[in-house]
Design a protein around this motif. Structure first.
Motif, mmCIF file in Angstrom:
data_model
loop_
_atom_site.group_PDB
_atom_site.id
_atom_site.type_symbol
_atom_site.label_atom_id
_atom_site.label_comp_id
_atom_site.label_asym_id
_atom_site.label_seq_id
_atom_site.Cartn_x
_atom_site.Cartn_y
_atom_site.Cartn_z
ATOM 1 N N MET A 127 0.757 -1.392 -0.148
ATOM 2 C CA MET A 127 0.505 -0.054 0.131
ATOM 3 C C MET A 127 0.743 1.614 -0.496
ATOM 4 O O MET A 127 0.946 2.308 -1.064
ATOM 5 C CB MET A 127 -0.778 0.345 1.267
ATOM 6 N N ALA A 128 1.968 0.996 1.063
ATOM 7 C CA ALA A 128 2.511 2.053 0.935
ATOM 8 C C ALA A 128 3.406 3.089 -0.951
ATOM 9 O O ALA A 128 3.220 3.865 -0.860
ATOM 10 C CB ALA A 128 3.626 2.041 1.951
ATOM 11 N N THR A 129 3.848 1.517 -1.138
ATOM 12 C CA THR A 129 4.425 1.360 -2.394
ATOM 13 C C THR A 129 3.560 2.573 -3.179
ATOM 14 O O THR A 129 4.221 3.310 -3.988
ATOM 15 C CB THR A 129 5.007 -0.126 -2.830
ATOM 16 N N LYS A 130 2.375 1.831 -3.609
ATOM 17 C CA LYS A 130 1.725 2.383 -4.646
ATOM 18 C C LYS A 130 1.069 4.109 -3.766
ATOM 19 O O LYS A 130 0.978 4.140 -4.945
ATOM 20 C CB LYS A 130 0.326 1.440 -4.443
ATOM 21 N N SER A 131 0.968 4.551 -2.932
ATOM 22 C CA SER A 131 0.711 5.161 -2.692
ATOM 23 C C SER A 131 2.034 5.966 -3.205
ATOM 24 O O SER A 131 1.746 8.157 -3.925
ATOM 25 C CB SER A 131 0.355 5.834 -1.312
ATOM 26 N N VAL A 132 2.853 5.916 -2.649
ATOM 27 C CA VAL A 132 4.235 6.905 -3.086
ATOM 28 C C VAL A 132 4.551 6.503 -4.510
ATOM 29 O O VAL A 132 4.615 7.801 -5.189
ATOM 30 C CB VAL A 132 5.740 5.812 -2.738
ATOM 31 N N MET A 133 4.327 5.690 -5.390
ATOM 32 C CA MET A 133 4.204 5.856 -7.147
ATOM 33 C C MET A 133 3.199 6.566 -6.855
ATOM 34 O O MET A 133 3.475 7.896 -8.310
ATOM 35 C CB MET A 133 3.894 4.773 -7.343
ATOM 36 N N ASP A 134 2.400 7.074 -6.920
ATOM 37 C CA ASP A 134 1.082 7.657 -7.323
ATOM 38 C C ASP A 134 1.173 9.018 -6.959
ATOM 39 O O ASP A 134 0.671 10.136 -7.483
ATOM 40 C CB ASP A 134 -0.867 7.592 -6.700
ATOM 41 N N PHE A 135 2.112 9.444 -5.777
ATOM 42 C CA PHE A 135 2.505 10.481 -5.423
ATOM 43 C C PHE A 135 3.797 11.078 -5.960
ATOM 44 O O PHE A 135 3.865 12.260 -6.829
ATOM 45 C CB PHE A 135 3.586 10.361 -3.961
#
Length: 327
Positions: A238-246
């Motif tokens: 979830m954090a990796t997905k959020s950072v990629m969106d970021f």
């Protein structure tokens, strides 16, 4: 003499005791988490974003750019792996050392925790190398087994179609079997890092010692690994997905940028807390395994005798007794 309620030798008892120790020294563990676990969480989460395609990059690249990309592909993952392992070992040594002393009710201080890195570094490194070497041999054995089976089938006149569903199911079966074997060794060797830190044992010795101590507590060790493994894996995803969106947000003044920043920070914080409690819980599991094998009572008696002779008592030196009963 400080007394705590009796805990059963199960997952709830381990989690309850580790939570008590962390809460009793919250500022100490917070400092260690910020120093080691937060950078570790950031390195795990932010690393995949380095390989995101850059939409602004030119399609045409020169030979120099190609050479740089080749070096980047080889060197950066190696540097990243070394840094992550270094931070992991430092975090493991300091948190394990602090939890171990907190379990006995000893003073838990920041400087001695940092000094434990020097004492525990080589035992931890040698234990990790020994475990990786053994697991490499197991993986190599599975590959050789698959190779022998394929060659034997060909020698018997069978046509091996590598694109067929049967061969695919054969590979899946071997993969599942290898995964179960790896999980088994993860369960019986789960206490090896704690043993390397607390007992200063080297190489294969912590592995054999861990397999002895965890005997009778394998279900607890498995539950601890699965619970935290699933939670940490989900948080990392979830954090990796959020950072990629970021990373693809171009306007840093937009609400999307602010929202992604808050979400990413929240995931990193929860991931750091989970890593802290997993390390502390694994140390408590080590103590409970020693209690099951009758080793903890002797150490507590020696601890009490030593503190009893060093009068007058100091509030931080009151021995901490934990009573455990078998489930």
């Amino acid at each position: 003499m400080a007394m705590t309620p009796a805990h059963t030798l199960n997952l709830c008892g381990v989690l309850s005791e580790s939570k008590r120790i962390v809460n009793a020294h919250s500022r100490h563990f917070l400092a260690l988490s910020v120093l080691f676990l937060l950078p570790l969480s950031c390195s795990i989460v932010f690393y995949p974003t380095l390989y995101l395609p850059n939409p602004r990059a030119d399609v045409v690249s020169s030979d120099g750019d190609y050479t740089f990309k080749s070096l980047e592909t080889l060197i950066f993952p190696l540097i990243y792996t070394l840094v992550v392992y270094l931070i992991s070992l430092c975090a493991l040594a300091t948190i394990t050392h602090s939890t171990y002393h907190g379990f006995y009710g000893r003073p838990v201080k920041f400087v001695p925790a940092l000094k434990s890195i020097i004492i525990s570094f080589l035992p931890l490194v040698s234990t990790v190398i020994a475990a990786k070497f053994f697991l490499f041999l197991i993986s190599l054995s599975f590959l050789m087994f698959a190779f022998v089976i394929v060659k034997l089938a060909q020698n018997l006149g069978f046509i091996v179609d590598y694109n067929s569903s049967n061969f695919l199911w054969f590979c899946i079966f071997l993969g599942v079997a290898l995964g179960l074997v790896m999980l088994y060794f993860q369960v019986i060797w789960g206490l090896a890092p704690v043993i390397a830190v607390t007992e200063s044992k080297w190489g294969f010795e912590p592995l054999w010692r861990s397999s002895y101590l965890v005997n009778g507590m394998r279900s607890v060790s498995l539950s601890l690994f699965l619970v935290f493994g699933i939670l940490i894996g989900f948080l990392v995803w979830m954090a990796t997905k959020s950072v990629m969106d970021f990373a693809i947000v171009e306007d840093w003044k937009s609400w999307d940028f602010v929202l992604q920043t808050i979400i990413s920070s929240g995931f990193l914080t929860v991931l750091t807390v989970l890593l802290l409690h997993y390390t502390a819980a694994n140390t408590v599991l080590y103590m409970y395994c020693k209690a099951l094998h009758g080793e903890l009572a002797i150490e507590i008696a020696e601890e009490f005798a030593r503190e009893y002779l060093s009068l007058p008592f100091d509030d931080e030196k009151i021995p901490h007794i934990v009573t455990v009963i078998s489930a």
